[in-house]
Design a protein around this motif. Structure first.
Motif, short mmCIF file in Angstrom:
data_model
loop_
_atom_site.label_atom_id
_atom_site.label_comp_id
_atom_site.label_asym_id
_atom_site.label_seq_id
_atom_site.Cartn_x
_atom_site.Cartn_y
_atom_site.Cartn_z
N LYS A 19 -4.29 7.20 -1.89
CA LYS A 19 -3.03 7.93 -1.70
C LYS A 19 -3.31 9.32 -1.16
O LYS A 19 -2.59 9.82 -0.28
CB LYS A 19 -2.27 8.01 -3.02
CG LYS A 19 -1.69 6.69 -3.50
CD LYS A 19 -0.99 6.84 -4.85
CE LYS A 19 -0.46 5.50 -5.34
NZ LYS A 19 0.17 5.62 -6.68
N LYS A 24 -1.19 4.03 3.44
CA LYS A 24 0.16 3.56 3.15
C LYS A 24 0.21 2.82 1.80
O LYS A 24 -0.70 2.06 1.47
CB LYS A 24 0.67 2.65 4.26
CG LYS A 24 0.90 3.38 5.58
CD LYS A 24 1.47 2.44 6.62
CE LYS A 24 1.73 3.17 7.93
NZ LYS A 24 2.28 2.26 8.97
N GLN A 25 1.32 3.04 1.09
CA GLN A 25 1.47 2.42 -0.22
C GLN A 25 1.50 0.89 -0.11
O GLN A 25 1.02 0.20 -1.00
CB GLN A 25 2.75 2.92 -0.89
CG GLN A 25 2.99 2.37 -2.28
CD GLN A 25 1.85 2.68 -3.24
OE1 GLN A 25 1.39 3.82 -3.32
NE2 GLN A 25 1.39 1.68 -3.98
N ASP A 26 2.06 0.36 0.98
CA ASP A 26 2.12 -1.09 1.15
C ASP A 26 0.71 -1.69 1.15
O ASP A 26 0.47 -2.75 0.55
CB ASP A 26 2.82 -1.44 2.47
CG ASP A 26 4.33 -1.29 2.38
OD1 ASP A 26 4.83 -1.11 1.25
OD2 ASP A 26 5.00 -1.33 3.43
N TYR A 27 -0.21 -1.00 1.81
CA TYR A 27 -1.58 -1.51 1.87
C TYR A 27 -2.26 -1.42 0.50
O TYR A 27 -2.96 -2.36 0.08
CB TYR A 27 -2.39 -0.73 2.90
CG TYR A 27 -3.79 -1.28 3.11
CD1 TYR A 27 -3.99 -2.42 3.88
CD2 TYR A 27 -4.89 -0.69 2.53
CE1 TYR A 27 -5.25 -2.95 4.07
CE2 TYR A 27 -6.17 -1.21 2.71
CZ TYR A 27 -6.34 -2.34 3.48
OH TYR A 27 -7.60 -2.86 3.66
N GLU A 99 -10.17 4.89 7.02
CA GLU A 99 -8.94 4.44 7.68
C GLU A 99 -9.24 3.97 9.10
O GLU A 99 -9.99 4.60 9.84
CB GLU A 99 -7.91 5.56 7.71
CG GLU A 99 -6.56 5.11 8.23
CD GLU A 99 -5.50 6.19 8.11
OE1 GLU A 99 -4.32 5.88 8.37
OE2 GLU A 99 -5.85 7.32 7.78
N ASP A 126 6.07 0.12 17.69
CA ASP A 126 5.65 -0.19 16.32
C ASP A 126 4.80 -1.45 16.26
O ASP A 126 4.93 -2.27 15.35
CB ASP A 126 6.88 -0.33 15.41
CG ASP A 126 6.51 -0.22 13.92
OD1 ASP A 126 5.50 0.43 13.62
OD2 ASP A 126 7.23 -0.79 13.09
N SER A 327 5.99 -6.74 6.62
CA SER A 327 6.56 -6.69 5.28
C SER A 327 7.06 -8.07 4.85
O SER A 327 6.88 -8.48 3.70
CB SER A 327 7.71 -5.68 5.23
OG SER A 327 7.24 -4.38 5.50
#
Length: 415
Positions: A19, A24-27, A99, A126, A327
């Motif tokens: 963090k 990213k929080q999703d990862y 990263e 994107d 997602s």
């Protein structure tokens, strides 16, 4: 001190470190599924966290071997191994995560401006990092070829130059690499024409490169129904996720199209969903089944965030914007796991598996290929034919009886 940390403390440390690095929080959430499974495994077997026990867990739980070539692992297995390696690095006092970044660009001065403009256009769409890096890889080689061919201006590109580049690339690269490069080249050439860099659209000059197609991953009807029942529809997120996955399961709509759906695409008076597919640009008109319609209505009326965004399915936390296909892939993967349906090695577990399962189910019901092709918005029926590989219902009817081995010599002995 770090050698004495428990696996729970390691997980917390790695999560906080990621963090802090802007991951990213999703990862991080995706990695946490492996961390939780590892934690439960160690408790169940009364083991402490160590490198040996961590790799034993990967082998027992996911059939991932310590000496297995990382590049040949499935994407989900790569993520599982990364999750464990991050804990091991933390325990050894090393950096837990590096990263991923864009590959370096090595363009000749004459092509820098159009190539960078093209990449910026692609980044604004994107697209996945891997897709952009595929484009950079192709542009680097194309720039080198143009320079060696003494092409001083982009406007001097011709069909012969394009064909020469693809032939040059084919002589030194393998087939999957050539397939990726051909896709990038078609997009690049269309962009250069649309923006006035070349006089004509040379994208049709780039021939399609076909690699061996793998057998599609399919699930039985009872497995899909078990997966759909697993959604927690007492929560807002569960209601939204159920509606999206139900559309993929019942209608075979691609993840990119589900995420791109807007209110104008739902025609309640005709009970249809009408849209232009993101992948092929082909118009699609599909029936709106009652259960799908009811799931969408419940989501819109009860839990959809108040937003001026015209897309139907939005994030449940600010900023309220449309979801991306990745997602939805994670949502389907989690649903299969929550339902206790394990993905064996080589078996996919995302929205496309639901699409393949629907196609196989339609084949079993004797629905003609052209109809299935139209439902799935395929550009031609040849694409749909890949599902014949898993149409066991019809394959059993034409199976030939295997003859006995009487009278055959094996190892120098007649049997």
């Amino acid at each position: 001190m770090k050698e004495q940390m428990s696996v729970t403390e390691l997980i917390q440390t790695v999560s906080q470190s990621m963090k802090g690095d802007g991951i990213k929080q999703d990862y991080i959430t995706q990695l946490s599924y492996t961390w939780k499974a590892l934690e439960q495994y160690l408790i169940a077997h009364d083991l402490v966290f160590s490198k040996e026990n961590a790799f034993t867990f990967l082998k027992d739980k996911y059939d991932i071997h310590a000496d297995q070539n990382f590049a040949k692992l499935r994407p989900i297995d790569k993520r599982r191994k990364r999750a464990v390696c991050a804990l091991l690095h933390c325990a050894d006092g090393k950096s837990v995560y590096r990263e991923k970044t864009y590959w370096p660009c090595s363009f000749h001065d004459a092509y820098v401006l159009p190539f960078y403009e093209f990449l910026n256009e692609r980044k604004s769409q994107d697209l996945a990092l891997s897709t952009i890096n595929r484009d950079i890889y192709t542009l680097n080689h194309f720039s080198k070829y143009l320079q060696e061919s003494r092409i001083s201006k982009i406007s001097d590109i011709s069909p012969a130059i394009v064909q020469g580049f693809m032939k040059w690339l084919a002589e030194q690269k393998n087939l999957p690499t050539l397939k990726s490069a051909s896709a990038s080249m078609r997009v690049l050439l269309r962009y250069l024409y649309q923006n006035g860099y070349i006089p004509e659209d040379y994208s049709p000059v780039v021939l399609s490169v076909r690699c061996r197609k793998v057998v599609p991953s399919v699930y039985q009807t009872d497995e899909i129904e078990k997966m759909l029942v697993s959604f927690n529809q007492s929560s807002a997120v569960g209601i939204r996720n159920y509606a999206m996955v139900l559309m993929a399961a019942r209608l075979g709509i691609r993840a990119s199209d589900i995420c791109a759906l807007e209110f104008k695409n739902i025609h309640w008076e005709r009970n249809t969903i009408e849209f232009v597919t993101v992948k092929t640009g082909k118009p699609a008109v599909l029936p709106l089944p009652a259960d799908v319609g009811n799931a969408i209505i419940r989501y819109i009326k009860d839990v959809r965030p108040s937003s001026e965004d015209h897309h139907i399915f939005l994030r449940m936390q600010a900023p309220f914007k449309k979801l991306n296909p990745a997602s939805l892939h994670m949502i389907v993967t989690n649903a299969f796991r929550d339902a206790g349906i394990t993905a064996r090695p080589g078996r996919c577990h995302g929205p496309h598996a639901l699409r393949a399962s629907l196609a196989t189910s339609m084949l079993e019901k004797e629905i003609p290929l052209p109809v299935i092709s139209e439902v799935l918005s395929h550009s031609d029926t040849d694409t749909t034919k890949m599902y014949l590989k898993v149409d066991m219902h019809h394959l059993r009817k034409i199976a030939l009886e295997v003859p006995g081995l009487t009278g055959v010599w094996m190892g120098g002995v007649r049997i």
